[in-house]
Write a protein that holds these residues in place. Structure first.
Motif, short mmCIF file in Angstrom:
data_model
loop_
_atom_site.label_atom_id
_atom_site.label_comp_id
_atom_site.label_asym_id
_atom_site.label_seq_id
_atom_site.Cartn_x
_atom_site.Cartn_y
_atom_site.Cartn_z
N ALA A 1 14.22 8.81 55.23
CA ALA A 1 15.05 9.43 54.19
C ALA A 1 14.40 10.66 53.60
CB ALA A 1 15.32 8.41 53.09
N GLY A 2 13.08 10.74 53.66
CA GLY A 2 12.39 11.86 53.05
C GLY A 2 11.95 11.58 51.64
N LEU A 3 12.11 10.34 51.20
CA LEU A 3 11.66 9.98 49.85
C LEU A 3 10.15 9.79 49.84
CD1 LEU A 3 14.47 7.42 49.03
CD2 LEU A 3 14.21 9.70 48.07
N PRO B 1 15.06 15.25 51.05
CA PRO B 1 16.10 14.29 51.45
C PRO B 1 17.48 14.92 51.57
CG PRO B 1 14.79 13.39 49.66
CD PRO B 1 14.29 14.77 49.88
N LYS B 2 17.79 15.86 50.66
CA LYS B 2 19.16 16.37 50.61
C LYS B 2 19.52 17.20 51.85
CE LYS B 2 17.94 20.43 47.80
NZ LYS B 2 18.60 21.56 48.43
N ILE C 1 21.57 12.69 55.75
CA ILE C 1 21.59 11.23 55.77
C ILE C 1 22.19 10.72 54.46
CG2 ILE C 1 19.64 10.73 57.29
CD1 ILE C 1 18.32 10.60 54.18
N ALA C 2 22.62 9.48 54.49
CA ALA C 2 23.06 8.83 53.26
C ALA C 2 22.36 7.49 53.21
CB ALA C 2 24.57 8.64 53.26
N MET C 3 22.20 6.97 52.01
CA MET C 3 21.40 5.74 51.90
C MET C 3 22.06 4.77 50.93
SD MET C 3 17.32 5.64 51.46
CE MET C 3 16.39 4.14 51.29
N PHE D 1 21.06 1.42 48.66
CA PHE D 1 19.81 0.85 48.16
C PHE D 1 19.97 -0.62 47.84
CE2 PHE D 1 19.68 5.30 47.34
CZ PHE D 1 18.38 5.67 47.55
N PHE E 1 29.78 12.44 43.93
CA PHE E 1 28.59 13.15 43.42
C PHE E 1 28.03 14.14 44.45
CE2 PHE E 1 23.96 13.20 42.35
CZ PHE E 1 24.06 13.69 41.07
N GLY E 2 27.82 13.65 45.66
CA GLY E 2 27.23 14.50 46.70
C GLY E 2 28.14 15.64 47.09
N LEU F 1 28.07 18.29 44.40
CA LEU F 1 26.84 19.08 44.48
C LEU F 1 26.92 20.11 45.60
CD1 LEU F 1 24.08 16.36 44.06
CD2 LEU F 1 24.55 18.25 42.53
N ARG F 2 27.65 19.74 46.65
CA ARG F 2 27.75 20.66 47.80
C ARG F 2 28.94 21.59 47.66
NH1 ARG F 2 25.10 16.33 49.43
NH2 ARG F 2 23.39 16.57 50.89
N ALA G 1 28.08 6.53 50.28
CA ALA G 1 27.33 6.92 51.48
C ALA G 1 28.25 7.48 52.56
CB ALA G 1 26.55 5.73 52.01
N ARG H 1 30.31 11.39 52.52
CA ARG H 1 29.75 12.69 52.93
C ARG H 1 29.74 12.86 54.45
NH1 ARG H 1 24.57 13.48 51.99
NH2 ARG H 1 24.05 11.52 50.97
N ARG I 1 18.60 12.16 44.82
CA ARG I 1 17.96 13.09 45.76
C ARG I 1 18.58 12.98 47.14
NH1 ARG I 1 11.94 11.99 45.76
NH2 ARG I 1 11.91 13.70 47.24
N ILE I 2 18.93 11.76 47.54
CA ILE I 2 19.59 11.59 48.84
C ILE I 2 20.96 12.26 48.81
CG2 ILE I 2 20.64 9.89 50.38
CD1 ILE I 2 17.90 9.19 50.66
N GLU I 3 21.65 12.11 47.65
CA GLU I 3 23.00 12.65 47.55
C GLU I 3 23.00 14.18 47.54
OE1 GLU I 3 26.16 11.14 47.49
OE2 GLU I 3 24.83 9.67 48.38
N GLY I 4 21.86 14.78 47.25
CA GLY I 4 21.84 16.22 47.37
C GLY I 4 21.22 17.00 46.22
N THR I 5 20.50 16.34 45.32
CA THR I 5 19.84 17.11 44.28
C THR I 5 18.37 17.28 44.65
OG1 THR I 5 19.08 15.23 43.00
CG2 THR I 5 21.30 16.03 42.54
#
Lengths: 393, 314
Positions: free
Chosen positions: A50-52, A72-73, A77-79, A81, A98-99, A102-103, A147, A150, B209-213
């Motif tokens: 994920a890049g976290l 991560p962005k 990918i989508a996650m 939890f 939300f995603g 943001l885009r 998830a 997007r 952060r995953i969602e894009g921030t």
């Protein structure tokens, strides 16, 4: 849709090594499950994808694109939890979108996609609710909708069903499979629940102590475990292990109660070498009903029985009244047998049992690597007839 | 102040001995009565100490200005509401208020911004030297602000240069007040926000952060809104403290409204060579309280709504 590739991933936390040297090749559209005991590094692995979490060394590629240094962005990918992680200050619509917001997607497109995602997880009419007004299952569905909305290249799911109650978990398991069939996107799924791993995945990656133990389809992990750890971890209740050594006639147990005759030249080990014999509970059979290629009779006594409804677990001891070492039941001669519900088995009775030779496993005691699966003559690797459901008849 | 409530209860004690005995008897049977009585006593005491000065101020403000200097009691001498208009006629009091509001607003914005970043780092990240750095912030907050005054005054008056650079003249500008006060009030805000940001579950930040921030995006889109009560608390404390602040805002600015003088200068200017207009001072003080009172009422609703929406419930 994308492939995911991990190459030589290593992750250290201070002096602790969470992942030793992990290589994973996940194909496009595959449903992969990472399983292992707590603290084995499976969550670290998915966070690395994920890049976290940044790996100490190694590369992560998603869709043949090196994303090791991307945030991560930007990984596509989508996650989902374990703790669901919906934004409590936003309603369902805002959570899902939300995603997209943001885009900077345009309003109409966002509306359309949210509508469709909500449809997929059956959340229509709940878009203006707050997460605090929803049940656990509904929240988890919102998280899944967030998830999928997007349309990412890959889904990462970190124990998404762990916080749900048992009934809901089974229900969501089927829903997730349906969603996977529908979207046909690569899914990496982390769980310590092997029922989820067995039922949902195309392939299972069994991880222990930061190392990949086996990466194979679920039934292959079950029928042909690569080593002692996989053999003991996959399958519930766990496989019986009997320590012994190789003789010219085959296997002889250290405790002396069991000999299995086979040609030792068929396995890659020298005579006299220490080995471990593995037998799943459903391949331990009462000798009077056993047919086919079986071992010599072993005289045992029944200790405790556990009727489960569709089967009965019978704990056997080789010496009546022997105390069983809780830490290592195999060494003190305890065997676990699984028999059909109709079997007439009482407690503290003598019972002679045999092993189904075609389903025995042999492991090297030192390296713990599997030497053979099935000890019939000739030693064959045959997994067609022993699915976990078909116990013994 | 407490004396005025005390005699009252005393007199009821002695005058109605029978009643009091009865009350004690029933209080023994029902101890909750005692708690209620104690609560009432304490509540009345606190209400009195906080509200009496306000009454006193209002009373003087409405008194006849010419008779105030003769002395005031508990009741107003005459009635003359014109002082609320006169305060704006004698000096541009609204400009003094504007200056103080500018200081308070700018400082609050600075403090919340910087303390948010610091609070994020201290509350959510693991890094070497975190504890020593937090301790350093704490230690700096113990310094008396007056100790910084002389060097800062010289610096802002361009009497000394800093690292070979002479800063622009900050004396009598908002910068001369806002910069030192931001530094003074930062540690408290950092500690409040560190606590609040540290309580937001990691999963929410990961999800954002995953969602894009970015990390910063997650801070301002998720962590700050969820910590609204904490941010409001830190903001209000800073705002009120700066608005009420005397030392820096008085000394770093001139005495006239156009030299960024704060409210205190405005109030002091009702004292002329020949007379002290206590009634105008009182009226000005009441007017000066209004913005802060409004802010607290609005922000309190925000705090309450933040707490009741179950924002932090997972």
């Amino acid at each position: 849709m994308a492939t995911i590739e991990l190459e030589h991933i290593r992750k250290e936390y201070g002096t602790d090594i969470a992942i030793e040297d992990l290589n994973l090749d996940i194909e496009d559209g595959e449903f992969i499950t990472l399983v292992g005991p707590s603290g084995c590094g499976k969550s670290t692995t998915i966070e690395t994808i994920a890049g976290l979490t940044k790996p100490t060394s190694g590369t992560v590629s998603i869709g043949e694109r090196d994303v090791t240094k991307l945030p991560p962005k930007d990984r596509g990918i989508a996650m989902v939890f374990q703790n669901i992680a919906l934004f409590p200050h936003k309603d369902v619509y805002d959570n899902i979108s939300f995603g997209l917001q943001l885009r900077k997607f345009d309003e109409a497109e966002i509306d359309k996609r949210v509508e469709k995602a909500a449809d997929t997880v059956q959340l229509n009419g709940m878009l203006d609710r707050m997460p605090s007004e929803m049940s656990g299952g509904q929240r988890q569905r919102v998280a899944i909708a967030r998830a999928i909305v997007r349309q990412p290249d890959a889904f990462l799911m970190d124990e998404p069903l762990a916080n749900l109650d048992a009934e809901l978990r089974v229900h969501m398991r089927t829903q997730l499979q349906r969603i996977h069939d529908e979207l046909d996107t690569t899914i990496v799924y982390v769980t310590h629940d092997q029922a989820q791993a067995m039922t949902m995945s195309d392939r299972i990656a069994v991880i222990d102590d930061g190392d990949l133990q086996q990466f194979a389809p679920p039934l292959e992990c079950y029928n042909e475990p690569a080593n002692l750890f996989v053999a003991g971890f996959i399958g519930s209740p766990a496989m019986n292990f009997i320590e012994g050594h190789l003789t010219a006639q085959g296997f002889e147990s250290d405790a002396g109660y069991l000999d299995v005759e086979f040609d030792p030249s068929t396995v890659d080990a020298a005579v006299g070498q220490d080995v471990v014999l593995g037998a799943r509970p459903e391949h331990v059979l009462p000798s009077d009903t056993a047919t086919g290629d079986v071992t010599a009779q072993i005289d045992t006594y029944t200790d405790v029985t556990e009727p489960m409804g569709k089967e009965i677990f019978v704990y056997l001891v080789t010496d009546q009244g022997a105390t069983v070492d809780m830490e290592d039941p195999g060494a003190s001669g305890q065997l676990l047998m699984s028999v059909g519900p109709a079997a007439d088995v009482g407690e503290d009775e003598p019972l002679s049992v045999v092993f189904d030779k075609s389903n025995l496993h042999l492991f090297d005691a030192d390296s713990e690597v599997a030497l053979a699966h099935g000890l019939s003559e000739p030693a064959t690797v045959d997994g067609s007839e022993d699915t976990p459901a078909s116990a013994d008849d | 102040m407490s004396q005025s409530t005390q005699p009252e209860t005393d007199s009821t004690d002695t005058d109605t001995g029978g009643l009091f005995t009865n009350w004690v008897d029933s209080a023994i049977a029902n101890p909750k009565k005692v708690y209620r009585a104690m609560f009432a006593t304490v509540a009345i005491f606190f209400l009195f100490t906080t509200l009496f000065p306000l009454y006193w101020l209002t009373m003087i403000a409405f008194s006849d200005g010419s008779r105030v200097s003769e002395g005031v009691g508990l009741l107003p001498t005459g009635f003359d509401p014109s002082s609320f208009i006169e305060i704006f006629q004698q000096v541009p009091f609204h400009l003094y208020m504007f200056n103080s509001l500018v200081f308070a607003t700018l400082t609050t914005i600075f403090v919340l911004l910087i303390a948010s970043l610091a609070g994020y780092a201290f509350g959510r990240l693991q890094f070497r030297g975190k504890r020593p750095m937090m301790l350093a912030v704490l230690v700096i907050s113990f310094f008396p602000p007056a100790a910084f005054f002389i060097p800062l005054f010289q610096l802002f008056n361009q009497q000394i240069s800093f690292l070979g650079i002479t800063p622009p003249e900050l004396y009598s500008t908002p910068g001369g007040v806002v910069i030192p006060l931001s530094a003074v009030f930062l540690p408290l805000a950092i500690f409040i926000l560190t606590t609040f940001y540290g309580q937001i579950p990691d999963g929410l930040e990961d999800a954002a952060r995953i969602e894009g921030t970015t990390r910063l995006g997650a801070l301002f889109r998720v962590i700050v809104p969820l910590s609204a009560p904490g941010v409001a608390t830190a903001g209000i404390l800073t705002f009120i403290a700066v608005y009420n602040e005397f030392f820096f805002s008085f000394l770093m600015t001139g005495a006239a409204a156009q030299d960024w003088a704060p409210i205190v200068d405005g109030i002091i200017s009702y004292r002329s060579q020949f007379q002290v207009r206590y009634d105008l001072m009182a009226a000005a003080s009441i007017v000066a309280v209004l913005p802060v009172a409004t802010l607290v009422v609005i922000a309190q609703e925000k705090i309450v709504s933040g707490l009741t929406s179950g924002a932090l419930k997972e």
